[in-house]
Design a protein around this motif. Sequence first.
Motif, PDB file in Angstrom:
ATOM      1  N   SER A  85      45.346  40.817  -2.546  1.00  0.00           N
ATOM      2  CA  SER A  85      44.885  39.559  -1.946  1.00  0.00           C
ATOM      3  C   SER A  85      43.400  39.695  -1.631  1.00  0.00           C
ATOM      4  CB  SER A  85      45.661  39.254  -0.654  1.00  0.00           C
ATOM      5  OG  SER A  85      45.276  40.166   0.367  1.00  0.00           O
ATOM      6  N   GLY A  86      42.797  38.592  -1.250  1.00  0.00           N
ATOM      7  CA  GLY A  86      41.393  38.639  -0.850  1.00  0.00           C
ATOM      8  C   GLY A  86      41.203  39.501   0.394  1.00  0.00           C
ATOM      9  N   HIS A  87      42.143  39.394   1.321  1.00  0.00           N
ATOM     10  CA  HIS A  87      42.026  40.201   2.537  1.00  0.00           C
ATOM     11  C   HIS A  87      42.173  41.688   2.243  1.00  0.00           C
ATOM     12  CE1 HIS A  87      41.044  37.334   5.343  1.00  0.00           C
ATOM     13  NE2 HIS A  87      42.031  37.409   6.191  1.00  0.00           N
ATOM     14  N   GLN A  90      38.899  43.011   1.048  1.00  0.00           N
ATOM     15  CA  GLN A  90      37.913  43.282   2.098  1.00  0.00           C
ATOM     16  C   GLN A  90      38.128  44.670   2.710  1.00  0.00           C
ATOM     17  OE1 GLN A  90      37.400  38.545   3.040  1.00  0.00           O
ATOM     18  NE2 GLN A  90      38.084  39.834   4.702  1.00  0.00           N
ATOM     19  N   TYR A 111      35.107  32.826   6.562  1.00  0.00           N
ATOM     20  CA  TYR A 111      36.498  32.378   6.502  1.00  0.00           C
ATOM     21  C   TYR A 111      37.189  32.809   7.810  1.00  0.00           C
ATOM     22  CZ  TYR A 111      41.276  32.492   4.534  1.00  0.00           C
ATOM     23  OH  TYR A 111      42.601  32.329   4.279  1.00  0.00           O
ATOM     24  N   ASP A 183      31.166  38.203  -0.066  1.00  0.00           N
ATOM     25  CA  ASP A 183      32.377  37.489  -0.451  1.00  0.00           C
ATOM     26  C   ASP A 183      31.931  36.283  -1.274  1.00  0.00           C
ATOM     27  OD1 ASP A 183      34.595  35.828  -0.646  1.00  0.00           O
ATOM     28  OD2 ASP A 183      35.300  36.226   1.396  1.00  0.00           O
ATOM     29  N   LEU A 186      33.891  31.347  -2.712  1.00  0.00           N
ATOM     30  CA  LEU A 186      33.634  29.911  -2.798  1.00  0.00           C
ATOM     31  C   LEU A 186      32.602  29.553  -3.859  1.00  0.00           C
ATOM     32  CD1 LEU A 186      35.326  29.866  -0.225  1.00  0.00           C
ATOM     33  CD2 LEU A 186      33.812  28.109   0.633  1.00  0.00           C
ATOM     34  N   SER A 205      38.563  36.540  -3.242  1.00  0.00           N
ATOM     35  CA  SER A 205      39.955  36.125  -3.186  1.00  0.00           C
ATOM     36  C   SER A 205      40.215  35.465  -4.533  1.00  0.00           C
ATOM     37  CB  SER A 205      40.183  35.133  -2.047  1.00  0.00           C
ATOM     38  OG  SER A 205      41.455  34.546  -2.203  1.00  0.00           O
ATOM     39  N   THR A 207      42.874  34.339  -5.432  1.00  0.00           N
ATOM     40  CA  THR A 207      43.798  33.262  -5.080  1.00  0.00           C
ATOM     41  C   THR A 207      43.176  31.877  -5.267  1.00  0.00           C
ATOM     42  OG1 THR A 207      44.437  34.818  -3.326  1.00  0.00           O
ATOM     43  CG2 THR A 207      45.338  32.592  -3.180  1.00  0.00           C
ATOM     44  N   LYS A 208      41.857  31.797  -5.155  1.00  0.00           N
ATOM     45  CA  LYS A 208      41.176  30.506  -5.129  1.00  0.00           C
ATOM     46  C   LYS A 208      40.693  30.134  -6.538  1.00  0.00           C
ATOM     47  CE  LYS A 208      41.972  31.062  -0.742  1.00  0.00           C
ATOM     48  NZ  LYS A 208      41.003  31.722   0.117  1.00  0.00           N
ATOM     49  N   MET A 217      48.471  35.129  -5.465  1.00  0.00           N
ATOM     50  CA  MET A 217      47.547  35.797  -4.554  1.00  0.00           C
ATOM     51  C   MET A 217      46.885  36.962  -5.291  1.00  0.00           C
ATOM     52  SD  MET A 217      48.208  34.155  -1.708  1.00  0.00           S
ATOM     53  CE  MET A 217      47.111  35.114  -0.669  1.00  0.00           C
TER      54      MET A 217
HETATM   55  C1  LIG Z   1      41.015  32.752   1.080  1.00  0.00           C
HETATM   56  C2  LIG Z   1      39.814  33.507   1.400  1.00  0.00           C
HETATM   57  C3  LIG Z   1      39.891  34.856   1.759  1.00  0.00           C
HETATM   58  C4  LIG Z   1      41.201  35.601   1.873  1.00  0.00           C
HETATM   59  O1  LIG Z   1      41.825  35.699   0.621  1.00  0.00           O
HETATM   60  P1  LIG Z   1      43.417  35.812   0.445  1.00  0.00           P
HETATM   61  O2  LIG Z   1      43.595  35.890  -1.031  1.00  0.00           O
HETATM   62  O3  LIG Z   1      44.023  34.585   1.064  1.00  0.00           O
HETATM   63  O4  LIG Z   1      43.837  37.056   1.166  1.00  0.00           O
HETATM   64  C5  LIG Z   1      38.708  35.517   2.025  1.00  0.00           C
HETATM   65  N1  LIG Z   1      37.524  34.892   1.959  1.00  0.00           N
HETATM   66  C6  LIG Z   1      37.424  33.586   1.616  1.00  0.00           C
HETATM   67  C7  LIG Z   1      36.083  32.948   1.557  1.00  0.00           C
HETATM   68  C8  LIG Z   1      38.555  32.850   1.325  1.00  0.00           C
HETATM   69  O5  LIG Z   1      38.452  31.560   0.994  1.00  0.00           O
END
Ligand SMILES: *Cc1c(COP(=O)(O)O)cnc(C)c1O
Length: 428
Positions: A85-87, A90, A111, A183, A186, A205, A207-208, A217
């Motif tokens: 995941s994005g978290h 990190q 975020y 990060d 976006l 992330s 996920t986005k 994810m």
């Molecule tokens: C969603 C998001 C995260 C966390 O990512 P996950 O995949 O939900 O764990 C971190 N930073 C930004 C800018 C995000 O939009």
Amino acid sequence: MSDDWHFDTQAIHAGAAPDPATGARQVPIYQTTAYQFKDADHAARLFNLQEVGYIYSRLTNPTVQALQTRLAALEGGAGAVACSSGHAAQIMALFPLMGPGRNLIASTRLYGGTVTQFSQTIRRFGWSAKFVDLDDLDALREAIDDDTRAIFCESISNPGGYVTDLPAVAEVADAAGIPLIVDNTLATPVLCRPLEMGATLVVHSLTKYLTGNGTVMGGAVIDSGKFDWSASDKFPSLSAEEPAYHGLKFHETFGPAAFTFHSIAIGLRDLGMTLNPQAAHYTLMGTETLGLRMQRHVENAVKVAEWLEADPRVTEVSYAGLKSSPYNDRAQRLYPRGAGAIFNFKVKGGYEACVKLIGALKLFSHVANLGDTRSLAIHSASTTHRQLTPEQLEAAGAPLDAVRLSIGIENVEDIIADLDQALSTATA
Ligand SMILES: *Cc1c(COP(=O)(O)O)cnc(C)c1O
């Protein structure tokens, strides 16, 4: 595969040669946990990191490797490690740098989940974060102390219409001999390539936007390969002898690949935040259309933001892509392909009207996600940023009376029509 190819070509081809075993043209999903060793000597060499190859899918998997190669190409990095995941990304980015008693400097504009991760959870590891407004470079310089091991920020930040002056922040990081972690979720590498602006590590992330349609994810850390981990004794995980590998020194042995090797051989091995091959496959599909999608996301976002700004039922639109934004000059200078597609706006009638507006939307989905092909809306203060104090909410750009939009790639007239009818209900 050629390093000379342009971004949109790399997005389809990097990491994805035809499968050597079958000729399969699309990257197969290697749904396997383990890989047969050729013989005992081959196994020993793999385990000693003397030869690169596949052992066990917690560490590496060919589908995940294809994605890692592609992400490194898109960000212009030396290597990448994908994670769950994005978290997770990190934590994976910080893990080789930090230790008990060490701190990082984090932007106040992050975020919501990252603010919580950095202000609360990482303390369990003995790490801490100092939050600084990165527009104040003097405050940033002052906050750095002997125990600081990184600066962390978002290129385009979620959700306050803020864009970071990455070259200026990178210069401060360089002078202090510490890496800048960005990060880039976006902005995506379509709108911003932080490594070209002096960052050392990029986190995503997946996920986005990278996957793009809200299916899986995922996260990733991409390393520039340029930071000199041995220039000081601040980063012993990378520069000093590693007892778990018979005294091997990652930086000395692997050079520009040191961070990526450490992330796999120690990070994934022991933290286990591995991306699964199915998810990697979905993200590989997403990256193929990233350039096209981001172009449309940004075009639509500008049109919607301009329409909202001109509407008397709307009191404020915070989007760096608007001429009225205090960050418009910076956005044009550093992010010429667009300031993203996520922004806040305030409705006449404050908090109550925000809640009514969200309830009245029909095309927009009310979800805790962003960077989807679909248009999404949320009231950040009561959801994604709920754990924050009122002061943190203001600093993060998520005030109580603002709605956050993630503008999709639908026909823009339909997006605007939906907002129009919902605003009528909200302000009736
Ligand atoms: C969603 C998001 C995260 C966390 O990512 P996950 O995949 O939900 O764990 C971190 N930073 C930004 C800018 C995000 O939009």
